[in-house]
Design an enzyme around this catalytic site. Structure first.
Site, short mmCIF file in Angstrom:
data_model
loop_
_atom_site.label_atom_id
_atom_site.label_comp_id
_atom_site.label_asym_id
_atom_site.label_seq_id
_atom_site.Cartn_x
_atom_site.Cartn_y
_atom_site.Cartn_z
N ASP A 26 -3.63 -33.99 3.66
CA ASP A 26 -4.64 -34.62 2.81
C ASP A 26 -3.93 -35.43 1.73
OD1 ASP A 26 -6.80 -33.46 4.11
OD2 ASP A 26 -6.93 -31.74 2.73
N TYR B 192 0.83 -1.21 0.00
CA TYR B 192 0.00 0.00 0.00
C TYR B 192 0.86 1.26 0.00
CZ TYR B 192 -4.31 -2.56 0.45
OH TYR B 192 -5.38 -3.37 0.20
N GLU C 78 -1.63 -30.69 8.20
CA GLU C 78 -2.11 -29.69 7.24
C GLU C 78 -3.34 -28.95 7.72
OE1 GLU C 78 -3.04 -31.17 3.30
OE2 GLU C 78 -3.79 -29.22 2.65
#
Lengths: 363, 635
Positions: A248, A97, A196
């Site tokens: 996963d 920014y 995870e």
């Protein structure tokens, strides 16, 4: 000013004066920087991690894009100098920014400024933290019987047992986990298990897996933040703790493991600080899907493409991974960690993990 | 058994040509309702144009299409042609295979004499109404008006009524009006599109189109009529056996040798000797006594004897200038960015028939950038709207890898896409159409090859144009680097190291590395002011000479700073010792009525800079002085 900042400060100044000298000699300003691509990561036998190779790209002010990058580099290093000078820090997003006010050097989006910050690490051989830059997201959480010694904002040292002195959500990893901020005064676990998903992390906490298996549980929150990786790396290196990764069972989770174990392409310049080549993958593997008969989803087109890319990725060039990736493509299925709940909430801690960790020789 | 054969034989009846065509409307281009309407207009306009050009009249054609019932239209075509003598009107409009050009070998729009009679026939078959024809020749004060139909059984006209009328305000011309079943559509296969495309390649024609919704005028863009086409004798290589036999039977010549020499082109008594020897037939044979085997032998023999290619001066190409004019006249609404100079190839021959290919290409501007490029196909100045995919022009276009010329094309095959229009014109004494409907040109290898060559030649100019644009882009990017970014880099790095900003001239010339010439025009009242900026962005000191042609003969240079050196119609400015990063400006004014296009076409040449270091102008051509002499003598 602390030494590490002092060093960063002078290295950044070197970069600026390099441009100045080029101009003074009537040379077109340019900077050389190691290429960050799949083709330029090389396995480093000595450290056992994947690091950037020798291929370099040149940014020259001859072209618009190169000239703008050089200008941005100057603006960014000036901004960092000022932060070091005034003892302040900012997030990467804040810097993005702030760049709004950098005239022709402003960034199109944050990924551009994040990437340039990484470039600066490479050319100055410093860490982002040395630049007083930190990521947005707070670090992930850990739970387990270790004692962390952290310097507070007031500059005092505070000791904290990451099992007994914390609530259910555990100890939050700060963005700076270097020795000047964080140290480990007692380590009473046998290994680290990096998880995870938050759901699975909480499941293991609730089932008391940390105490039962004498493990330190680390929540990765998806692709892990740098500080998370760094903390695990330090524990692995300094305290000799084995690391296992539990994710996963899909191509994206395989990549999480690869970046923890071997390093990521974007941060290959930091592999020696972050990568843990001895880390082992627990699951979910394609073989698990079949052996444990887990509930599955069909692979999407992008999943399949990701898997095929991984077959080309040098980091996955091992028999184990080739086999798992090919199997996954063949069965065309993926599964979540929590699919193990098919057999009950205790199954993961009572059957699955003990079996898998036993195979790996961890317990 | 015999009785069955008899029975069958009974059924074999002769069918008249009229009946045959009645059953095979598609052969003549009446296979769909939309197409029927286009074909009707096309046949009328073709006839009108041929008639006007033959008579040396600038064509002025009005086409009117009005809805008069459900899927029923009244179509009229009126011209200012020479008119048709009273005794011939009925045959022209209502007798198939009656035409002035049927036995004539030359480049013309209509050939078989089927066209307009087929329209009359289709009209009467689909609506039951006769056709109204009015024609006036110059010599008469009145016009003749007929109501006619075609007797399809006997292929002859039925005149229903005939009267003498006054034709107010018309010196000469022909008009016909017929009612046909059809469908008026807009788009690629419309009457409007046909007329527009006709206007492009016939810039000497004024076409007015009137329908229930609109009146559109395609204005004449030039008063130059195309040169008249000559009719030529057939060339023996292209002749079909049947035609040859017929010619041999009907000739008045008594000897084979004089028959061949006089009725075919490019055959001398010497070649006759060779042919006859090769065929084993005596030169003195009476041609009408030859049987079909003899004829076959003769034609076979011609293939083994070297005969000069047919003369090609019987062709009338549109010409580069007029193609450009025609395209500009009709497409100016799209403001195309680039008109590639049209290509007119030298005439060629396919099986004894001379033909010539022309190609034009328009690019950019407001032309639609999505989808395949538009192709305007023409045969003997007649637009072809149907059967695009079966056409030799399409084959040729698809054979080319357009990507190297700057158009998009998937895999370098098939139709290219992008904001472009490609025009292909094939002129021939006998255009090899795929069918009688004359919708598309057959894939004759010689013809496809010529079209391809013309397209490539034309496309090269597109590539040059696009590359110029790319170079300009690159240069303007470098300008931005040098003017905007580099000073900021200098300032910022100087501030960080705490020193004065370094001088940038050396780096600037290194980045640019060119002499950049910028040429701008402004119009003030009737005066054009031109400014040429010359910037030396190279690391060397240079002596630069700028050359320019006087824009147009009737213009006058009224001011120039610095003063130029005159050399005939050429101007020269000498700019000596230009230091690196120095800039000079030449400013001059012209008096005269110039269009902006005229001025942007003027080239500025520069001496003292190599081609690779020069942007925005061309290096002085080696033949500059020679070109000067030519201009003085030629124009």
């Amino acid at each position: 000013m602390e030494d590490r900042y002092q060093m960063a400060f002078s290295r950044l100044e070197d970069i600026a004066s390099q441009f100045y000298e080029q101009l003074e000699k009537g040379k077109i300003p340019e900077m050389k920087i190691a290429t960050r691509s799949k083709n330029n990561i090389k396995f480093n036998k000595r450290s056992g991690v994947w690091k950037l190779g020798n291929s370099k790209s040149t940014r020259s002010a001859k072209k618009m894009s190169g000239a703008v990058m050089i200008l941005r580099t100057l603006y960014m290093l000036d901004f960092i100098r000022e932060m070091i000078d005034t003892d302040r820090s900012s997030t990467l997003r804040e810097m993005y920014y702030i760049s709004e006010g950098w005239d022709k050097a402003k960034f199109g989006d944050q990924s551009e400024s994040d990437r340039l910050a990484e470039d600066m690490e490479i050319v100055s051989d410093c860490l982002r933290e040395d630049f007083k830059l930190r990521p947005e997201e707070d670090g992930a959480r850990i739970i387990g019987d270790i004692v962390v010694e952290e310097k507070t904002r007031k500059g005092d040292l505070r000791k904290l047992n990451c099992r007994d002195d914390v609530g259910d959500s555990g100890y939050t990893i700060p963005y700076n986990v270097e020795k000047d901020k964080v140290n480990f005064s007692k380590v009473n676990v046998d290994f680290i298990i990096a998880i995870e998903t938050g759901g699975m992390f909480d499941r293991l906490v609730e089932n008391g897996f940390d105490e039962e298996a004498n493990a330190l549980l680390v929540h990765l929150k998806g692709q892990p933040a740098r500080s998370t990786r760094r903390l695990i790396k330090r524990l692995n290196e300094e305290k000799g703790l084995p690391v296992v990764v539990f994710t996963d069972g899909d191509p994206w989770s395989f990549r999480i493991f690869a970046s923890i174990a071997y390093g990521a392409i974007n941060s290959a310049h930091l592999s020696e600080l972050l990568a843990i080549p001895s880390a082992e993958y627990v699951g979910i593997t394609a073989s698990d899907i079949m052996n444990y008969d887990l509930p599955t989803d069909k692979l999407s087109q992008t999943d399949r493409e990701a898997l095929k890319q991984e077959l080309e990725d040098p980091r996955f060039n091992t028999r184990f991974w080739k086999n798992e990736i090919e199997t996954m493509l063949a069965i065309n299925k993926k599964a979540e960690q929590q699919a193990l709940a098919k057999y009950g909430l205790e199954y993961v801690t009572e059957v699955y993990l003990p079996e898998k960790l036993g195979e790996l020789g961890i317990i | 058994m015999a009785s069955i054969a008899e029975e069958l034989a009974e059924k074999h009846k002769e069918i008249s040509i009229g009946e045959f065509f009645e059953r095979n409307k598609h052969i003549l281009g009446f296979d769909s309702l939309t197409k029927a309407l286009v074909t009707a207009v096309k046949e009328g306009v073709d006839n009108s144009l041929d008639a006007c050009e033959e008579a040396g009249i600038l064509p002025d054609i009005t086409v009117e299409v009005r809805s008069i019932g459900e899927q029923e239209y009244s179509v009229s075509v009126e011209d200012n042609g020479p008119g048709i003598p009273k005794r011939k009107v009925a045959n022209v409009f209502a007798k198939l295979l009656y035409g002035s050009r049927f036995h004539d070998i030359r480049q013309s729009r209509g050939q078989q004499g089927i066209g307009v009679s087929a329209v009359v026939m289709y009209g009467q078959l689909s609506t039951g109404k006769p056709t109204l024809v009015r024609s006036k020749v110059m010599e008469k004060d009145y016009a003749n008006e007929f109501r006619i139909t075609l007797d399809t059984k006997n292929n002859k006209p039925d005149i229903l009524s005939q009267e003498v009328v006054l034709w107010e305000g018309k010196a000469h011309g022909t008009r016909f009006e017929t009612c046909i079943e059809g469908l008026l559509r807009s788009g690629e296969h419309s009457v409007f599109e046909y007329l527009k495309n006709t206007a492009i390649v016939n810039p000497h024609t004024q076409i007015t189109y009137v329908s229930d919704d609109e009146t559109v005028v395609f204005k004449r863009a030039t008063d130059q009529l195309p040169p008249k086409t000559k009719s030529v004798k057939p060339h023996i290589e292209g002749i079909e056996l049947g035609t040859f036999v017929k010619m041999a039977k009907s000739t008045e010549r008594r000897r084979l040798s004089s028959f061949l020499v006089n009725e075919f082109s490019r055959i001398s008594y010497r070649t006759v000797k060779d042919i006859c020897k090769e065929a084993g037939i005596g030169e003195r044979t009476n041609p009408s006594e030859m049987d079909i085997q003899d004829c076959k032998k003769l034609l076979k023999a011609t293939a083994r004897v070297k005969i000069m290619a047919p003369e090609t001066d019987c062709l009338s190409p549109i010409g580069s200038m007029l193609i450009k004019k025609g395209l500009k006249n009709v497409l100016k609404g799209y403001h195309p960015e680039f008109y590639a100079p049209p290509i007119t190839r030298e005439p060629c021959v396919y099986s004894g028939n001379p033909f010539q290919v022309e190609v034009g290409l328009v690019f950019g501007g407001d032309l639609p950038s999505e989808g395949p490029v538009r192709v305007l196909r023409y045969a003997n100045r007649v637009p072809l709207l149907y059967k695009k995919s079966a056409c030799a022009t399409t084959t040729a276009i698809k054979n080319i890898d357009w990507r190297i010329y700057g158009l998009e094309q998937r895999g370098g095959k098939g139709m290219p896409s992008g904001p472009a229009i490609i025009l292909v014109h094939v002129a021939s004494t006998r255009v090899p159409f795929t069918s009688e409907a004359k919708d598309s040109i057959a894939d004759i290898p010689e013809v496809v090859e010529e079209i391809e060559k013309a397209l490539r030649e034309c496309a090269r100019n597109l590539r040059t144009h696009l590359n110029k644009g790319k170079t300009r882009e690159k240069i303007s990017e470098k300008f931005m680097v040098v003017k905007d970014i580099l000073p900021m880099i200098a300032e910022k790095s100087a501030a960080i190291v705490g020193k004065e900003p370094p001088s940038l001239e050396k780096v600037m010339t290194k980045i640019m590395g060119v002499v950049y010439v910028e040429n701008t025009f402004v119009k003030k009242d009737k005066i054009w002011e031109s400014t040429i900026n010359i910037n030396n962005y190279t690391p060397r000191k240079r002596n630069i000479v700028v050359y320019m042609e006087k824009p147009y003969p009737d213009t006058e240079l009224i001011f120039s700073d610095p003063e130029p050196v005159f050399n005939g119609d050429h101007l020269r400015w000498e700019l000596s010792s230009m230091d690196p990063s120095a800039s000079r400006t030449i400013c001059f004014r012209y008096n005269g009525d110039l269009g902006k296009e005229d001025l942007s076409g003027i080239d500025v040449y520069v001496e003292g800079v190599s081609e690779t270091e020069l942007i925005g102008a061309d290096p002085l051509p080696a033949d500059w002085d020679i070109a000067l002499a030519e201009i003085e003598g030629g124009e």
